[in-house]
Design an enzyme around this catalytic site. Sequence first.
Site, short mmCIF file in Angstrom:
data_model
loop_
_atom_site.label_atom_id
_atom_site.label_comp_id
_atom_site.label_asym_id
_atom_site.label_seq_id
_atom_site.Cartn_x
_atom_site.Cartn_y
_atom_site.Cartn_z
CB CYS A 136 -0.92 -0.01 1.22
SG CYS A 136 -1.94 1.47 1.30
CB CYS A 139 -0.62 2.64 4.02
SG CYS A 139 -1.98 1.82 3.26
CG ASP A 140 3.17 1.34 4.43
OD1 ASP A 140 2.63 1.85 5.43
OD2 ASP A 140 3.06 0.14 4.14
#
Length: 320
Positions: A136, A139-140
């Site tokens: 992701c 997200c990261d």
Amino acid sequence: METEKIKCLIIGSGPAGYTAAIYASRANLAPVLYQGMEPGGQLTITTDIENFPGYPSGISGPAMMAEFEQQARKFGADIRGGIVTEADLSRRPFPVTVDGSKKIEAETLIVSTGATARYLPLESVQRFRGMGVSACATCDGFFYRGKRTAVVGGGDTACEEAVYLSTLCSHVCLIVRKDRLRASKAMQNRVMKTPNIEILFQYNVKEVLGDESGVTGATLEHCDGGEKGITVDGLFMAIGHYPNTAIFRGQIDLDPDGYIRTAPGTSRTNVPGVFAAGDVQDPVYRQAITAAASGCRAALDCERFLMVQGDETPNGNTRN
Ligand code: NDP
């Protein structure tokens, strides 16, 4: 612990599950929804959603899912944290277990358990999961500002993730196993026009390299057998998803990839009283809007099913 009886049990909390909950609660089915492992589903790990009608300025995935949940609660849906760990589809009401211990008997089930990102089946990928290997970027990606990263895959997700990372990272490699991208033309054009994305066609990841601080690079293998090393701090998987149907395997019709089969144009599965909605039954479109629409269908199909069964009590649930 006593067994709780529930008229309409919804499993999963993405756009499909919440939409089913909105419709089922308005139809007086007193739905109970278990949110599962990832409350809000995959949209909670995306950034802006710009293609959901009604949001001309876009909306973040988590904000949209919070609104879906709020709307379902407003009409009385009972939204609960918890994971359905077992479901017996051989008799109705269906015996269901939540979190390994709580027992439920459900008159009907709406399965909207979604799909989960795939990782390459390499030991080094497993070893560095959460230490530079992720599925992701939204997200990261933040952790890799100014650094070099790579994305594996050639579909829309891979291209989207590469474009997203290109705004944060100094350089992004897109590792594609074929000699072409599978993504839509629009996404391909965006990738091609982004100067700090380099596409490496016909390469596979052979091994992820790193140390105790995390990923430092990867060894790639060309289809002609040659090898190449890349230096990266983050490696993102975008090679598709698998449907979350493990607890139903052997009990319901699944396609060869594990997606639940539904009767064309409906949410009905081959088990009367079990309906499927969202990505768990849709390997093709996988959009928030199509998932939401299928959640609506599941609630309507469920309502009709209960009506035909002659269950006229407005709320067949028991509490303990
Ligand atoms: P896809 O299945 O479309 O693409 C997966 C990609 O990963 C393919 O390029 C595939 O290669 C590659 N791949 C699969 N397994 C491996 C492996 N073992 N090693 C290396 N590469 C591998 O998945 P997506 O998640 O990209 O998209 C799924 C659906 O969601 C699509 O319908 C897509 O259009 C849609 N989507 C739409 C978006 C949007 O509209 N904004 C955004 C994201 C997704 P190969 O091509 O060789 O099979």
